[in-house]
Design a protein around this motif. Structure first.
Motif, PDB file in Angstrom:
ATOM      1  N   UNK A  52       0.863  -1.182   0.000  1.00 45.89           N
ATOM      2  CA  UNK A  52       0.000   0.000   0.000  1.00 45.89           C
ATOM      3  C   UNK A  52       0.902   1.236   0.000  1.00 45.89           C
ATOM      4  N   UNK A  53       1.329   1.616  -1.183  1.00 44.00           N
ATOM      5  CA  UNK A  53       2.326   2.666  -1.338  1.00 44.00           C
ATOM      6  C   UNK A  53       1.901   3.973  -0.671  1.00 44.00           C
ATOM      7  N   UNK A  54       2.835   4.587   0.049  1.00 42.30           N
ATOM      8  CA  UNK A  54       2.629   5.887   0.684  1.00 42.30           C
ATOM      9  C   UNK A  54       3.759   6.808   0.233  1.00 42.30           C
ATOM     10  N   UNK A  55       3.416   7.912  -0.408  1.00 44.37           N
ATOM     11  CA  UNK A  55       4.474   8.824  -0.841  1.00 44.37           C
ATOM     12  C   UNK A  55       5.030   9.586   0.357  1.00 44.37           C
ATOM     13  N   UNK A  56       6.207  10.167   0.170  1.00 42.34           N
ATOM     14  CA  UNK A  56       6.936  10.784   1.277  1.00 42.34           C
ATOM     15  C   UNK A  56       6.169  11.954   1.902  1.00 42.34           C
ATOM     16  N   UNK A  57       5.527  12.776   1.092  1.00 35.95           N
ATOM     17  CA  UNK A  57       4.818  13.930   1.623  1.00 35.95           C
ATOM     18  C   UNK A  57       3.635  13.498   2.467  1.00 35.95           C
ATOM     19  N   UNK A  58       2.880  12.513   1.993  1.00 37.48           N
ATOM     20  CA  UNK A  58       1.762  11.990   2.769  1.00 37.48           C
ATOM     21  C   UNK A  58       2.248  11.404   4.089  1.00 37.48           C
ATOM     22  N   UNK A  59       3.356  10.680   4.042  1.00 40.83           N
ATOM     23  CA  UNK A  59       3.921  10.084   5.255  1.00 40.83           C
ATOM     24  C   UNK A  59       4.382  11.162   6.233  1.00 40.83           C
ATOM     25  N   UNK A  60       4.908  12.263   5.724  1.00 44.42           N
ATOM     26  CA  UNK A  60       5.355  13.343   6.599  1.00 44.42           C
ATOM     27  C   UNK A  60       4.187  13.964   7.359  1.00 44.42           C
ATOM     28  N   UNK A 142       8.405   8.017  -8.743  1.00 44.58           N
ATOM     29  CA  UNK A 142       8.103   7.728 -10.152  1.00 44.58           C
ATOM     30  C   UNK A 142       7.852   6.247 -10.395  1.00 44.58           C
ATOM     31  N   UNK A 143       8.476   5.391  -9.586  1.00 47.61           N
ATOM     32  CA  UNK A 143       8.291   3.945  -9.739  1.00 47.61           C
ATOM     33  C   UNK A 143       7.459   3.364  -8.589  1.00 47.61           C
ATOM     34  N   UNK A 144       6.957   4.268  -7.715  1.00 46.04           N
ATOM     35  CA  UNK A 144       6.109   3.862  -6.587  1.00 46.04           C
ATOM     36  C   UNK A 144       6.769   2.776  -5.728  1.00 46.04           C
ATOM     37  N   UNK A 145       8.076   2.895  -5.607  1.00 42.80           N
ATOM     38  CA  UNK A 145       8.849   1.993  -4.745  1.00 42.80           C
ATOM     39  C   UNK A 145       9.964   2.820  -4.132  1.00 42.80           C
ATOM     40  N   UNK A 146       9.872   3.076  -2.855  1.00 44.62           N
ATOM     41  CA  UNK A 146      10.843   3.933  -2.196  1.00 44.62           C
ATOM     42  C   UNK A 146      12.126   3.185  -1.866  1.00 44.62           C
ATOM     43  N   UNK A 147      13.245   3.911  -1.862  1.00 41.43           N
ATOM     44  CA  UNK A 147      14.468   3.342  -1.321  1.00 41.43           C
ATOM     45  C   UNK A 147      14.201   2.895   0.108  1.00 41.43           C
ATOM     46  N   UNK A 148      14.699   1.745   0.537  1.00 45.69           N
ATOM     47  CA  UNK A 148      15.787   0.940  -0.023  1.00 45.69           C
ATOM     48  C   UNK A 148      15.357  -0.198  -0.954  1.00 45.69           C
ATOM     49  N   UNK A 149      14.138  -0.185  -1.479  1.00 45.38           N
ATOM     50  CA  UNK A 149      13.777  -1.170  -2.503  1.00 45.38           C
ATOM     51  C   UNK A 149      14.726  -1.005  -3.692  1.00 45.38           C
ATOM     52  N   UNK A 150      14.974  -2.054  -4.462  1.00 43.73           N
ATOM     53  CA  UNK A 150      15.975  -1.962  -5.537  1.00 43.73           C
ATOM     54  C   UNK A 150      15.576  -1.075  -6.699  1.00 43.73           C
ATOM     55  N   UNK A 151      14.278  -0.912  -6.939  1.00 45.05           N
ATOM     56  CA  UNK A 151      13.841  -0.208  -8.149  1.00 45.05           C
ATOM     57  C   UNK A 151      14.402   1.204  -8.311  1.00 45.05           C
TER      58      UNK A 151
END
Length: 224
Positions: A52-60, A142-151
């Motif tokens: 359930x992807x959460x972008x950084x701004x929403x998480x902040x 852009x790839x909806x996978x945050x670091x540290x995921x490999x993408x």
């Protein structure tokens, strides 16, 4: 041989301590800024692990409200937005502009690789006065996978048509360094105050006290 240097942005290049006064004013302690950042990372990583992807701004935003509740405060939406919006105008650490200028004298490609959303990342680097030093800015959003995921790391390699082993990440977070190494990249760890490398997994071959120190080593190891 290294061809691309990918810089993490938040805390590695930019100084989050400029937010301390906001945490002092709203929550009564500047020390809570570190707890907020850690909570934000946790929310982001949980989103990645659960699909359930959460972008950084929403998480902040979410982390700020959680932190306030934990310490007996209530924040309005406007108060939270005022704090989060300041992420776009963080200053660079003092040694960063000069270190980047020196690195630009080499043949290495420089890219900013960040978990911040694209618009925030561009604003951050522009407002800090260092955007001109980068050949590109890549957001993991852009790839909806945050670091540290490999993408995100592999996206850098694809963007510049190089092998992952030709990409070196520079970061002040052990989880970011671990992610880059697991993706087949090289890494350099910046030991800003309180930051230590993980004793687990691969180890970066460059470790420095700040970005200038790391750049000195990169120019010795990664340039001809």
């Amino acid at each position: 041989m290294t061809k691309v240097i990918a810089f993490d942005v938040n805390e590695t290049l930019l100084d989050l301590s400029s937010l301390d006064d906001a945490f002092e004013d709203l929550l009564g302690s500047a020390a809570l800024r570190g707890q907020w950042f850690a909570q934000m990372l946790q929310l982001s990583f949980v989103g990645g692990l659960t699909g359930e992807y959460v972008d950084f701004t929403t998480a902040q935003h979410a982390a700020l409200h959680m932190l306030a509740e934990r310490h007996g405060h209530t924040l309005t939406t406007d108060e939270a937005t005022a704090v989060v919006s300041r992420m776009s105008s963080l200053p660079a650490h003092p040694e960063v502009p000069g270190a980047l200028r020196r690195l630009r004298t080499t043949d290495l490609t420089l890219v900013a690789l960040t978990n911040s959303i694209q618009t925030v990342a561009e604003a951050q680097l522009t407002n800090a006065g260092i955007r001109e030093h980068f050949d590109g800015v890549i957001s993991a959003d852009a790839v909806k996978r945050l670091k540290p995921a490999p993408e995100p790391y592999l996206t850098v390699a694809r963007a510049f048509d190089v092998d992952p082993a030709e990409v070196r990440l520079v970061a002040a977070h052990s989880w970011d360094v671990s992610g880059a190494l697991a993706a087949g990249c090289k890494a350099a760890f910046v030991t800003r105050p309180g930051m230590v490398p993980s004793p687990l997994g691969g180890r970066p071959d460059i470790v420095g006290a700040d970005v200038a120190d790391v750049v000195d080593q990169i120019m010795t190891m990664d340039t001809e």
